[in-house]
Design an enzyme around this catalytic site. Structure first.
Site: not given
Ligand code: AGP
Length: 609
Positions: A2, A27, A74, A100-101, A481, A485, A488, A504, A604
């Protein structure tokens, strides 16, 4: 997270705090409100929806006040309605509070208060906190003392700001975990949840430490620790412009969020472990459910899926609890076989990912218990799961997920330890795990100090045409992971595998231009990983190794070596390794001039199938 604002001084406080809320809009929020002093009482105006709704209600007639606090919410406990919006009064309407929290133990507190005859107007944990403060304040102590005593009764990760018409010359604030920044002026003082809200009024700020209490008058600011001892205030002068202030002075939100990870680790654990090393997860299933569950199915996408793999690793290696991990998009069409006693866990930063939400609804149709691990409170997945554990990572703005991943993995560890406690799993020394988990923030800070060396490595490898990410055990999952990064944000093709898989087939891709990044934090298989490294180098491939600080041999084996601090557990060592991988991808992308926070083709939150 928030937005919080507060002002005391000669300006019209209502205008100032309303403007401060506008500077915190980035935010995200779904309701807002303001409390301001009007003679012998506090006026509260609050509305669901955007600030424009609040503005219409607030400024129907001019409002003049010298003290006001304001909040953009939020949705947390309870939907975005006028009643649930902050500020909230105590039971006597003598105190107004914004928050907040999350207050983890609000349900038990609410039951106690209702039994004493308290009446509540909202569904929020905040109003419960207001009544707890009202009880303490009724003992005739100063407002800050009431806040100090009340916050000892609250469990969770939160910050509170409060005012009272009986002490009209002060604002009191409590920082337990969620950020609070004080703005120091001349004949005026203010506070906010983030620096951008303060900059038009002052560039002298003081970031409150956790578990401290602030008392602001128009001419003074005092801060105390949780025992009431005074803490010296060392103001920090902020040179940033507003745009960079929203990024905390960092060039990109992604780097800001990478650097927030130690704080996030503290927020994830806040209120969830007690001093004796017992894990307390409020709001998850009651204990007999955990003794019944015979399998866990983790369902997620992207980074959240990779966090799920770490959850699988923890549940199976530590609890011997059978666990599968599914891509949400595959789960729904795969007609999954689901045990009636299984638990489905849905991991999602946004809580709005369409494929994950659809998979959740399928599980509910099949009457499978559902648990969410979600960052955005009030999101669809959080609302529709039977129970939800919030990652408390704060708003993650950059498309590339970093701190949310770390928080998700930490939640899996806490959940696993909670299950170990309930099921009394033999051989799991929960208190030792908790002790190591409580060190993770400091260890992550240490990993961040590697940035200078990592920038040098990024300069050497930024033009590679292909990058392998390899590891064994949990290192293999972190490798996935790390690879995501780089893909993307730097748009560099990657191949990610358990290191033993190279022979393999994938080894065919190795040339002298290809870089292979090996996670070597697990000492029990390190010699095997080094053998894989040699296979790559025998074909002119170059290798970067991430290992732990006690490893004295890796420098002779790898072309580049990054050493991270060592913990007692391979799982936690592997998690720490994501920090250098995040930094490496970030700097490669930056050096290559990539658009980092909003990478091409990506969103996002993927709210379509
Ligand atoms: C990860 O860096 C990406 N933004 C994407 O893979 C993301 O993790 C995926 O779309 C899942 O999103 P969510 O965690 O909001 O469900």
């Amino acid at each position: 997270m928030c937005g919080i604002a507060g002002y005391i001084g000669p300006k019209n406080a209502v205008d100032v705090v309303f403007d401060q809320l506008k500077r915190l809009e980035y935010r995200g929020y779904d309701s807002a409100g303001i409390a301001y002093l009007q003679g012998d009482h506090i006026e509260v105006t609050k509305r669901a929806g955007k600030l424009s709704e609040l503005g219409k209600a607030l400024f129907e007639t001019p409002k003049i006040a010298q003290l006001a606090i304001a909040h953009s919410r939020w949705a947390t406990h309870g939907g975005p309605t006028n009643e649930n919006a902050h500020p909230h009064y105590d039971q006597f309407e003598r105190v107004a509070i914004i928050h907040n929290g999350i207050i983890e133990n609000y349900l038990e507190l609410k039951q106690e208060l209702v039994a004493k005859g308290h009446k509540f107007k909202s569904q929020t944990d905040t109003e419960v906190a207001a009544h707890v403060i009202g009880e303490e304040y009724a003992n005739g102590v100063p407002l800050e003392e009431a806040a100090r005593k009340a916050s000892k009764r609250l469990r969770g990760a939160f910050s509170l700001v409060l005012m009272s018409h009986t002490e009209p010359d002060k604002i009191v604030c409590v920082r337990n975990a969620s950020p609070l920044v004080l703005g120091l002026g001349n004949g005026e003082n203010m506070l906010a949840s983030d620096i951008p809200a303060l900059l038009p009024y002052t560039r002298e700020v003081f970031i409150m430490d956790e578990n401290t209490i602030g008392v602001l008058t128009k001419d003074s600011v005092h801060v105390y620790d949780s025992d009431g001892r005074s803490i010296p205030i060392k103001p920090m002068h902020i040179e940033w412009d507003v745009a960079s202030a929203e990024r905390g002075g960092f060039e990109h939100f992604m780097l800001k969020e990478i650097y927030e990870q130690p704080q996030v680790m503290r927020q994830v654990t806040a209120g969830r472990v007690d001093d004796s090393g017992v894990v307390r997860l409020e709001g998850v299933f009651n204990e007999n459910v955990w003794t019944e569950i015979d399998r866990v199915n983790i369902i997620a996408c992207g980074t959240a899926y990779h966090a799920g793999l770490m959850g699988k690793h923890f549940f199976e290696s530590t609890l011997r609890l059978p666990t599968d991990v599914y891509f949400s998009s595959e789960f729904r069409y795969g007609n999954p076989v689901l045990s009636p006693k299984s638990l489905a866990i849905f991991v999602s930063q946004s809580g709005e990912t369409a494929d994950t939400l659809a998979a959740l609804r399928l599980c509910k149709e099949r009457r499978i218990r559902t648990l969410g691990i979600v960052n955005v409170i009030g999101s669809s997945i959080a609302r529709e799961c039977d129970r939800t554990i919030f990652t408390q990572a704060g708003p993650e703005i950059s498309v590339a997920s970093t701190k949310a991943y770390t928080a998700q993995v930490m939640v899996f560890a806490l959940l696993g330890l909670y299950i170990a406690q309930v099921q009394e799993v033999p051989g799991v020394r929960v208190e030792e795990w908790v002790s190591e988990i409580m060190r993770m923030d400091a260890l992550a800070e240490e990993c961040l100090t590697l940035e200078t060396d990592i920038i040098k490595m990024a300069e050497e490898i930024k033009d590679m045409p292909l990058c392998f990410f390899l590891g064994r055990g949990a290192d293999a999952f972190v490798a996935m992971e790390g690879a995501l990064k780089l893909k993307e944000i730097a748009y560099i093709p990657t191949q990610e595998y358990p290191a033993g898989e190279m022979k393999h087939g994938p080894l065919a891709l190795i040339t002298d231009k290809v870089i292979s990044i090996f996670g070597c934090t697990d000492s029990t298989v390190r010699d095997k990983v080094v053998s894989n490294m040699k296979e790559v180098q025998a074909r002119a491939g170059k290798c970067l190794a991430i290992t732990t600080s006690d490893d004295t041999l890796m420098e002779q084996a790898a072309d580049w070596t990054i050493k991270i601090p060592k913990t007692k557990y391979d799982f936690l060592n592997a998690l720490l390794a994501i920090v250098p991988l995040q930094l490496l991808s970030y700097h490669i992308a930056r050096l290559n001039g990539c658009e980092i926070d909003q990478p091409r083709n990506l969103a996002k939150s993927v709210t379509v199938e």
